[in-house]
Design an enzyme around this catalytic site. Structure first.
Site, PDB file in Angstrom:
ATOM      1  N   ASP A   1       0.830  -1.217  -0.138  1.00  0.00           N
ATOM      2  CA  ASP A   1      -0.044   0.131  -0.003  1.00  0.00           C
ATOM      3  C   ASP A   1       0.976   1.264   0.014  1.00  0.00           C
ATOM      4  O   ASP A   1       1.824   1.068   0.371  1.00  0.00           O
ATOM      5  CB  ASP A   1      -1.292   0.229   1.508  1.00  0.00           C
ATOM      6  CG  ASP A   1      -1.669   1.100   1.105  1.00  0.00           C
ATOM      7  OD1 ASP A   1      -2.754   1.980   0.021  1.00  0.00           O
ATOM      8  OD2 ASP A   1      -2.234   1.779   1.955  1.00  0.00           O
ATOM      9  N   LEU A   2       0.409   2.444  -0.330  1.00  0.00           N
ATOM     10  CA  LEU A   2       1.387   3.492  -0.438  1.00  0.00           C
ATOM     11  C   LEU A   2       1.220   4.202   0.953  1.00  0.00           C
ATOM     12  O   LEU A   2       2.830   4.443   1.108  1.00  0.00           O
ATOM     13  CB  LEU A   2       0.916   4.301  -1.498  1.00  0.00           C
ATOM     14  CG  LEU A   2       1.575   5.604  -1.885  1.00  0.00           C
ATOM     15  CD1 LEU A   2       3.626   5.381  -2.128  1.00  0.00           C
ATOM     16  CD2 LEU A   2       1.303   5.821  -3.448  1.00  0.00           C
ATOM     17  N   ASP A   3      -0.354   5.021   0.712  1.00  0.00           N
ATOM     18  CA  ASP A   3      -0.851   5.669   1.530  1.00  0.00           C
ATOM     19  C   ASP A   3      -0.148   5.634   4.023  1.00  0.00           C
ATOM     20  O   ASP A   3      -1.224   3.997   3.789  1.00  0.00           O
ATOM     21  CB  ASP A   3      -1.769   6.717   1.649  1.00  0.00           C
ATOM     22  CG  ASP A   3      -2.284   7.726   2.393  1.00  0.00           C
ATOM     23  OD1 ASP A   3      -0.910   8.487   2.919  1.00  0.00           O
ATOM     24  OD2 ASP A   3      -2.963   8.413   3.070  1.00  0.00           O
TER      25      ASP A   3
ATOM     26  N   THR B   1       0.379  10.364   2.662  1.00  0.00           N
ATOM     27  CA  THR B   1       0.072  11.513   2.227  1.00  0.00           C
ATOM     28  C   THR B   1      -1.686  11.648   3.145  1.00  0.00           C
ATOM     29  O   THR B   1      -2.191  12.046   2.443  1.00  0.00           O
ATOM     30  CB  THR B   1      -1.309  10.936   0.922  1.00  0.00           C
ATOM     31  OG1 THR B   1      -1.080  10.091   0.852  1.00  0.00           O
ATOM     32  CG2 THR B   1       1.106  11.646  -0.180  1.00  0.00           C
TER      33      THR B   1
ATOM     34  N   LYS C   1     -10.201   5.637   6.154  1.00  0.00           N
ATOM     35  CA  LYS C   1      -9.256   5.592   5.634  1.00  0.00           C
ATOM     36  C   LYS C   1      -9.237   4.263   5.143  1.00  0.00           C
ATOM     37  O   LYS C   1     -10.158   3.512   5.548  1.00  0.00           O
ATOM     38  CB  LYS C   1      -8.349   4.537   7.187  1.00  0.00           C
ATOM     39  CG  LYS C   1      -7.354   4.713   7.462  1.00  0.00           C
ATOM     40  CD  LYS C   1      -6.706   4.451   8.261  1.00  0.00           C
ATOM     41  CE  LYS C   1      -5.319   4.864   8.884  1.00  0.00           C
ATOM     42  NZ  LYS C   1      -4.429   4.494  10.160  1.00  0.00           N
TER      43      LYS C   1
ATOM     44  N   SER D   1      -2.821   0.249  -4.689  1.00  0.00           N
ATOM     45  CA  SER D   1      -3.413   1.435  -3.778  1.00  0.00           C
ATOM     46  C   SER D   1      -4.503   1.822  -4.108  1.00  0.00           C
ATOM     47  O   SER D   1      -4.963   1.924  -5.786  1.00  0.00           O
ATOM     48  CB  SER D   1      -2.581   2.999  -3.470  1.00  0.00           C
ATOM     49  OG  SER D   1      -2.990   3.709  -3.291  1.00  0.00           O
ATOM     50  N   ALA D   2      -5.242   2.317  -3.464  1.00  0.00           N
ATOM     51  CA  ALA D   2      -6.902   2.829  -4.272  1.00  0.00           C
ATOM     52  C   ALA D   2      -6.744   4.120  -4.245  1.00  0.00           C
ATOM     53  O   ALA D   2      -7.212   4.433  -5.434  1.00  0.00           O
ATOM     54  CB  ALA D   2      -7.570   2.679  -3.026  1.00  0.00           C
TER      55      ALA D   2
ATOM     56  N   LYS E   1     -10.864  -1.872  -0.983  1.00  0.00           N
ATOM     57  CA  LYS E   1     -10.518  -2.594   0.123  1.00  0.00           C
ATOM     58  C   LYS E   1     -11.608  -2.527   1.012  1.00  0.00           C
ATOM     59  O   LYS E   1     -12.597  -1.532   1.286  1.00  0.00           O
ATOM     60  CB  LYS E   1      -9.122  -2.356   0.780  1.00  0.00           C
ATOM     61  CG  LYS E   1      -8.253  -2.254   0.190  1.00  0.00           C
ATOM     62  CD  LYS E   1      -7.152  -1.523   0.401  1.00  0.00           C
ATOM     63  CE  LYS E   1      -5.749  -1.082   0.074  1.00  0.00           C
ATOM     64  NZ  LYS E   1      -4.812  -0.156  -0.148  1.00  0.00           N
TER      65      LYS E   1
ATOM     66  N   GLU F   1       0.446  -2.930   5.084  1.00  0.00           N
ATOM     67  CA  GLU F   1      -0.522  -2.330   4.762  1.00  0.00           C
ATOM     68  C   GLU F   1      -1.073  -1.713   6.661  1.00  0.00           C
ATOM     69  O   GLU F   1      -0.250  -1.983   7.388  1.00  0.00           O
ATOM     70  CB  GLU F   1      -2.435  -2.963   4.632  1.00  0.00           C
ATOM     71  CG  GLU F   1      -3.411  -3.113   3.260  1.00  0.00           C
ATOM     72  CD  GLU F   1      -3.844  -1.334   3.172  1.00  0.00           C
ATOM     73  OE1 GLU F   1      -4.229  -0.708   3.990  1.00  0.00           O
ATOM     74  OE2 GLU F   1      -4.050  -1.442   2.437  1.00  0.00           O
ATOM     75  N   ASP F   2      -1.217  -0.519   6.135  1.00  0.00           N
ATOM     76  CA  ASP F   2      -0.973   0.695   7.538  1.00  0.00           C
ATOM     77  C   ASP F   2      -2.887   0.038   8.553  1.00  0.00           C
ATOM     78  O   ASP F   2      -3.096   0.824   8.883  1.00  0.00           O
ATOM     79  CB  ASP F   2      -0.901   2.286   7.937  1.00  0.00           C
ATOM     80  CG  ASP F   2      -1.477   2.733   6.809  1.00  0.00           C
ATOM     81  OD1 ASP F   2      -2.536   3.936   7.342  1.00  0.00           O
ATOM     82  OD2 ASP F   2      -2.135   2.300   5.413  1.00  0.00           O
TER      83      ASP F   2
END
Length: 224
Positions: free
Chosen positions: A13-15, A21, A49, A120-121, A151, A175-176
């Site tokens: 995942d990115l964020d 971000t 989120k 990433s979404a 997700k 993932e966070d």
């Protein structure tokens, strides 16, 4: 149970995993909510989120009891307006905004021959990666426009494995968000949570600090 030796790739995942971000999303969404007359709260912020742009807008509108006040076309315009705000904030990102230890971890994966992809979404993932100067690490980014579900559905994580030519069970997903962890687990990938173990209770392993994410530490957790 998947062994460390079975792992050939990593799905990021990115964020909240590579950089933050979320602060920009929060600023942009809260500004839009204010414009729409919807009260902003911590509960609403947390609920967004991991959601896609349109799902986020729907949640904001539903929270304010305005889910039936706008046409599909008007909703698209609102989502675009939010994204334009977000992109203004994103322009300020630099490689200094990469979370501690992540660049070193990516270098380690590269050196060891692991494959990597982004799940990433966010439709802005390529822009963010470019600003962080990480594009060369991620030739493979799932296009959110190709997805039918967000997700916690596993679709994005299954596609993230496919685009690097691997089976989901050969991948570790990072993932966070709880929705992301649920998606990784449903995809049959090994889930690595970044954040609080008290929140990411479904994850196969959790690292509270990104500096702790190394191949040696992952191997130790998987094979213990």
């Amino acid at each position: 149970m998947t062994k460390f030796e079975d792992i050939k790739g990593f799905v990021f995942d990115l964020d909240g995993v590579i950089t933050d971000t979320a602060q920009f999303h929060t600023k942009a969404w809260s500004k839009l909510a204010q414009q729409l007359g919807v009260e902003w709260s911590d509960e609403l912020q947390n609920g967004l989120k991991g959601l896609s742009r349109m799902d986020s807008l729907e949640l904001i509108l539903t929270t304010g009891g305005k889910e039936n006040d706008y046409s599909a076309t008007e909703k698209e315009k609102l989502a675009t307006q939010k994204n334009d705000l977000y992109l203004q904030f994103v322009k300020t990102i630099t490689p200094a905004d990469i979370f501690p230890g992540i660049k070193e971890f990516l270098d380690e994966l590269n050196q060891q021959g692991y494959l990597m992809s982004i799940a990433s979404a966010s439709k802005n993932a390529p822009t963010v990666l470019s600003k962080l100067e990480l594009t060369d690490y991620f030739e493979h980014v799932v296009d959110p426009n190709t997805l039918t579900k967000g997700k916690p559905d596993p679709e994005i994580f299954i596609k993230a494995a496919e685009i690097i030519g691997l089976k989901p069970e050969q991948c570790i997903g990072l993932e966070d968000a709880t929705a992301g962890i649920s998606g990784i687990n449903a995809a049959n990938e090994v889930s690595l949570g970044v954040g609080s173990p008290a929140i990411l209770t479904e994850a196969d392993m959790v690292f509270e600090d990104t500096k702790e994410i190394t191949l040696a530490n992952i191997k130790a957790k998987m094979n213990s």
